[in-house]
Scaffold this active site. Structure first.
Site, mmCIF file in Angstrom:
data_model
loop_
_atom_site.group_PDB
_atom_site.id
_atom_site.type_symbol
_atom_site.label_atom_id
_atom_site.label_comp_id
_atom_site.label_asym_id
_atom_site.label_seq_id
_atom_site.Cartn_x
_atom_site.Cartn_y
_atom_site.Cartn_z
ATOM 1 N N GLU A 1 0.857 -1.191 0.000
ATOM 2 C CA GLU A 1 0.000 0.000 0.000
ATOM 3 C C GLU A 1 0.893 1.240 0.000
ATOM 4 O O GLU A 1 1.835 1.339 0.774
ATOM 5 C CB GLU A 1 -0.911 -0.025 1.233
ATOM 6 C CG GLU A 1 -1.641 1.283 1.525
ATOM 7 C CD GLU A 1 -2.506 1.794 0.398
ATOM 8 O OE1 GLU A 1 -3.306 1.019 -0.137
ATOM 9 O OE2 GLU A 1 -2.356 2.979 0.029
ATOM 10 N N HIS B 1 -30.344 -9.423 24.133
ATOM 11 C CA HIS B 1 -29.159 -9.950 24.800
ATOM 12 C C HIS B 1 -29.134 -11.468 24.655
ATOM 13 O O HIS B 1 -30.174 -12.100 24.771
ATOM 14 C CB HIS B 1 -29.207 -9.570 26.276
ATOM 15 C CG HIS B 1 -28.027 -10.073 27.052
ATOM 16 N ND1 HIS B 1 -26.784 -9.473 26.959
ATOM 17 C CD2 HIS B 1 -27.887 -11.126 27.901
ATOM 18 C CE1 HIS B 1 -25.934 -10.133 27.752
ATOM 19 N NE2 HIS B 1 -26.575 -11.142 28.321
#
Ligand SMILES: Cc1cc2nc3c(=O)[nH]c(=O)nc-3n(C[C@H](O)[C@H](O)[C@H](O)COP(=O)(O)OP(=O)(O)OC[C@H]3O[C@@H](n4cnc5c(N)ncnc54)[C@H](O)[C@@H]3O)c2cc1C
Lengths: 474, 587
Positions: A206, A447
């Site tokens: 990169e 949850h």
């Protein structure tokens, strides 16, 4: 409205933008012609983009997770990879979806023409059909959805199948022992991950100092750590200056920021340095359509070009080059053509990197806020405190909310971790609805799920998150 | 001096990498405030301070590995013992001094900064001898020509080496071709659409050109071990940059640097096609769409919800106020329209003042009357009616009216008189439709009566006056007046009038010029009636007689009503008052 109902409309390009536009136009009662070189609608996204890459990434994560299972006392033997079956599975996924779009076109009486379109004038298209025949027709309105293609670096052009763009990489001709990925954007990292999981030793180069330029660094960090283990190496601040076909491999010259160079031979090279808009539509100069300096067709908020009878949408009109943006633009463009008072004016467009962990964000990013000198509050919830993340042993994730300190409105959401891409949608809705951090904190989340971390990040803002102790700052 | 040491972070965590420091020497920290981000092998955690005070010296650097118990920084205490160095630093710039970051330990923590622009601006165009023209360089294997898709230069353009000058479509791809020379373009030798061969001259430069200077050389000098022709290498080198990876370096030094091309989804909305750079508005998509549909700029709407959120009702209310303003503006010339008026002087200069809100009835009245006044060319006709006989009639009807719960007043009688007059003169019971160029004659007679209340002027309307007798009218008028005083009038009870009567006689005055109640076209004003000597003609001469005289003032819309008609109308009314007999016959 009544007269636009009788419109004859042509859509050039049948990617996500094009088919979304064509289908809506048909639903509104217009007579629609959809033109694309492929046998069915789908465009880059379905044939050689989002869909095949996600199919392969699913396989990659399966391999990865089965390896990780060792830690939990479950051991599998090394996977045997039947490449041709893997390939045909991926191709079947593509066929199923594109075939489905073909059927939807027929059901809606959209005239699908397999061919390439060129302009004769602002309202007339000459279509060179797949079978060689040519057909010239005139329309009331034309929508351009010609998409984009991989950008090419002339130095990195070699006439060998070892040199690939994203399309070549998705073809999965073999599993090379080594792969050089040029460009650390999302396409390079996603496809690099696939090859790495299949056993290839991957090097990513990169030019900029970090992977996924543009994304907040703290979101990229956990991914970077993971990829460092998965890949052979990640070379930042580095460019590939030359490649040479040596028959058995490609010799690449890598130049670091300090000027030092090294040469390495790779089995294959994937160039993923970005995409270029397909705005060189033959005959476009016979219309009043204007193309901007970066090659994007210029449009207004109604997606109308400078030519009153031509609209343009999707990758060919600008960043972000993403399928969901293209689809929304497609629908907006058609609604505008139908005379509705609409505009393309989202408050948030989600971006998702489908690596493992996934990285996703929407709305304002911390980086952007800094660049614009905007006052924000950032509330972060580390997944190490998420019960759900612990149950599958992936605590490296993080959810963060960007909040306006005055109105306490949610301005942005960023998530890194497993399933981030699916969860980011909640952030989009929160931002589009102008939700306050309080609204999110007061909405009960199930949850144990990862979605709780979004509620939790809002609670962190108020210094009252149940699962971590962090008093409110300042 | 108090030290802040890395506290215990949790089970089995002994150390971590310092990712981000959030304090600098001179900063004030308080216990509980996050001071750094630490990456452990489990997660990135924010570490809160356990001490309070002014940071003196920071003992760690970003990128350091830090152990539990290690000193992070010191804060000012009574016997602070800081090194000279940090004291100097703190004195020089107490807040801005940052610990010098070490080269990044982990690449990922490196901020995305732009690579520094290397060339110096002047060097690029330093006039030294060099090539005076630019030829198409080799583009790659087997590519000998291409179609010129786009030219990015014209005579006079300043080009720098590496700057893209054209787009060429080869049979493989569209490539941007960067210049290998620097200078000012003199003549362009090619045109868009042409086929161009490798080696062909693209443009010439003014007075020779500059060769790459030393400052630039590192950017453009081909990498030694790449074989190939010099020109091709140069082109390749620059093309990498032009094609994307280091685009900004390829731009001429005297142009502003562009941000590096970010290929991974830069979802910055300001940059999305067609969207302007406005902050996202706190309104749901459906509300934004509604705003478009009703033609409201959502950015003008004030949100009343939490955090300034804009609701559908906010948009509607805004649209309504816009409409009202627009219609007022359309009906009134801008000079006097809708309260637009020249700047007021500062009245308090001359004495004490009090400002009182002009909401409610007062504002409505002001707007409405300004509208009437601005729209209607007014003329007022005066006359007098001898109501001596009428008084007798009034006395006769009074008990009847009282019985029925009303009061026989001059106004009640005037209502009856006017209803009869309006039947004879229908143009006084009309409206003007300017847009359609039509006169609207109303086949009903609803008369408004101006009522003076403590809230201001209200005009309740009595319907179908022509179909009611005087007693009925008197009763209804009493009821409406009562309602008006008790603030119980509904808007419907004040709408639909075709003519208005205003009676100031109870107060006094000899005449006035009432303002027509738009969109009606006439209004009758009554003043105080009084005994006056009136010359009464007899057979054998005449004499002054005391007569009860009622002054009448008729204002009318001169667009529709001519002066003579107004005089006739008012005379008719006066005579009707004078011959109540007629009325009693009629009603
Ligand atoms: C490897 C890869 C992975 C990706 N992953 C994702 C992802 O996960 N999520 C996401 O949102 N996006 C992803 N994208 C991006 C996504 O594919 C594009 O944003 C999307 O396809 C753009 O849609 P579009 O309608 O603008 O055009 P395209 O999908 O590009 O379609 C344009 C069509 O027009 C045709 N065409 C061009 N010119 C003509 C002509 N003259 N006549 C007729 N037809 C013409 C083309 O052949 C093409 O079929 C990915 C892209 C790649 C390459």
């Amino acid at each position: 409205m009544s007269e636009s109902k009788n419109f004859d409309i042509a859509v050039v390009g049948a990617g996500p933008g094009g088919y979304a536009a064509a289908f809506l136009a048909a639903d509104l009662g217009m007579s629609v012609t959809l033109i694309d070189p492929e046998i069915n609608p789908g465009g880059v996204c379905l044939y050689r983009g989002c869909i095949p890459s996600k199919a392969l990434l699913h396989v990659a994560s399966l391999i990865e997770e089965s390896e990780q299972a060792k830690n939990w006392g479950i051991e599998f033997s090394a996977p045997k990879i039947d490449l041709s079956r893997l390939r045909s599975w991926k191709e079947n996924v593509v066929k199923k979806l594109t075939g489905g779009l073909g059927i939807l076109s027929k059901q809606r009486k959209v005239k699908y023409v397999q061919g390439r379109a060129a302009f004769e004038n602002s309202t007339t298209l000459r279509v060179k059909k797949f079978d060689g025949a040519e057909e010239t027709s005139t329309f009331d309105r034309i929508v351009l959805a010609t998409g984009s293609r991989p950008a090419i670096i002339p130095t990195l052009k070699l006439d060998t199948p070892r040199m690939m763009d994203s399309t070549g990489a998705l073809n999965l001709e073999d599993i090379p022992s080594t792969l050089l990925v040029v460009g650390g954007g999302y396409i390079g990292l996603e496809l690099g991950s696939v090859y790495a999981a299949l056993g290839t030793r991957v090097t990513v180069v990169e030019m900029l100092p970090g992977l996924l330029p543009g994304a907040d660094r703290d979101l990229v960090l956990p991914l970077h750590k993971k990829l460092e283990k998965l890949f052979d190496s990640i070379l930042l601040n580095t460019t590939v200056t030359a490649v040479k076909d040596e028959g058995a491999g490609i010799r690449a010259t890598l130049k670091a920021q300090d000027g030092s160079t090294q040469e390495k031979v790779f089995g294959r090279v994937l160039v993923s340095v970005g995409r270029k808009p397909n705005s060189e539509i033959p005959g476009l100069e016979k219309t009043q359509v204007k193309v901007g300096p970066k090659g994007f067709i210029q449009v207004n908020k109604q997606l109308q070009t400078d030519d009153p009878s031509i609209s343009a949408i999707g990758d060919v009109v600008g960043e972000p080059m993403l399928a969901h943006k293209a689809m929304h633009e497609g629908r907006t463009a058609v609604e505008a053509i139908a005379g509705q008072k609409v505009a393309f004016e989202p408050n948030a467009i989600p971006a998702v990197v489908f690596t493992d962990p996934e990285v996703a964000w929407c709305g304002l990013t911390e980086t952007q806020a800094q660049n614009e000198n905007r006052e924000i509050k950032v509330a972060k919830f580390p997944w190490a405190a998420s019960g759900r993340a612990i149950t599958f042993d992936r605590p490296e994730g993080m959810t963060k909310m960007i909040i306006d300190p005055h109105s306490e409105r949610v301005l942005g959401l960023g998530i890194v971790g497993v399933g981030a891409g699916d969860m980011i949608a909640e952030g989009v809705v929160a931002i589009e609805m102008a939700a306050l951090a309080k609204d999110v904190a007061l909405s009960i989340h199930p949850h144990p799920t990862l979605s709780e971390t979004i509620m939790n990040s809002a609670e962190v803002f108020f210094g009252t998150a149940t699962d971590i102790y962090r008093p409110k700052r300042g | 001096m108090i030290e802040f040491k890395l506290p215990e972070l949790g089970e089995n965590i002994e150390q971590g990498d310092l990712v981000r420091l959030m304090v600098v020497p001179g900063a004030t920290v308080s216990a509980g405030q996050s001071v750094m981000e630490l990456e452990t092998d489990k997660a990135v955690v924010e570490v809160p301070s356990s001490v309070s005070g002014t940071v003196q010296e920071i003992r760690v650097k970003e990128g350091d590995k830090i152990k539990v118990g290690q000193v992070i920084f010191t804060v000012d205490g009574a016997e602070a013992k800081s090194s000279d160095q940090s004291r100097a630093a703190a004195a020089a710039a107490p807040v801005l001094v940052r610990p010098v970051p070490v080269p990044q330990a982990t690449p990922a923590t490196t901020p995305t900064t732009l690579p520094a622009a290397s060339p110096t601006p002047d060097a690029a165009v330093a006039p030294t001898s060099g090539p005076s023209e630019f030829k198409l360089p080799e583009l790659g294997e087997n590519i000998s020509q291409g179609d010129l898709v786009r030219l990015m230069i014209s005579p006079g353009t300043k080009v720098a080496e590496g700057q893209p000058v054209m787009e060429l479509e080869t049979d493989k791809a569209v490539v941007e071709v960067p210049s290998s020379v620097s200078g000012v373009v003199k003549e362009v030798k090619v045109k868009e659409g042409e086929k161009i061969k490798v080696g062909q001259v693209i443009f010439t430069l003014e007075g020779g050109a500059s060769a790459p200077t030393d400052a630039q050389r590192p950017r453009t000098t081909p990498v030694e071990h790449v074989s190939g022709q010099h020109g091709a290498r140069l082109a390749f080198q620059a093309a990498i940059r032009a094609e994307g990876k280091t685009e900004e370096q390829a731009l001429p030094p005297d142009q502003p640097l562009l941000a590096p091309q970010v290929f991974s989804m830069p979802v910055q909305l300001g940059k999305v096609a067609g969207t302007e750079q406005r902050q996202p508005i706190p309104a749901a998509p459906s509300v934004r769409r509604l705003a478009r549909e009703v033609g409201v700029d959502i950015y003008d709407v004030k949100g009343t919800g939490p955090g300034g959120r804009i609701s559908e009702d906010d948009v509607k209310a805004h649209a309504k106020s816009l409409l009202q303003a627009a219609s007022a503006a359309a009906q009134a010339p801008p000079r006097a329209g809708h309260f637009a008026q020249p700047q007021l002087p500062d009245f308090s200069k001359w004495g004490k003042i009090e400002r009182v809100s002009m909401r409610g009835v007062r504002r409505k009245t002001a707007e409405h009357l300004a509208e009437s006044w601005n729209t209607i060319p007014h003329v007022t006709q005066h006359d007098r009616a001898d109501i001596t006989e009428l008084e007798q009639l009034r006395a006769r009807f009074a008990p009847k009216a009282e019985e029925a719960g009303g009061k026989m007043t001059v106004t009640a009688i005037a209502l009856k008189v006017c209803s009869a007059a309006l039947k004879v003169f229908p143009q006084f019971n009309a409206s003007i439709d300017v847009e359609k160029e039509e006169i609207i004659y109303k086949q009903y007679i609803h008369i408004g009566v101006a009522a003076d209340t403590d809230r201001g002027l209200l005009v309740p309307v009595i319907r179908d006056v022509d179909k009611k007798n005087i007693v009925e009218i008197a009763v209804e008028l009493s009821q409406l007046s009562k309602k008006a005083r008790e603030k119980k009038l509904t808007p419907e009870e004040m709408q639909g009038g075709t003519f208005t009567i205003t009676n100031l006689g109870g107060i006094g005055g000899v005449g006035f010029t009432p303002i027509v109640n738009f969109p009606e076209v006439a209004i009758l004003g009554l003043s105080r009636s009084r005994m006056e000597p009136e010359w009464v003609q007899h057979k054998g001469g005449g004499k002054f007689e005391p007569r009860l005289i009622l002054p009448l003032s008729l204002s009318y819309d001169h667009r529709l009503i001519d002066g003579a008609d107004a005089a006739r109308f008012l005379r008719w009314i006066a005579e009707a008052f004078e011959q109540p007999f007629l009325l009693s016959v009629q009603g």
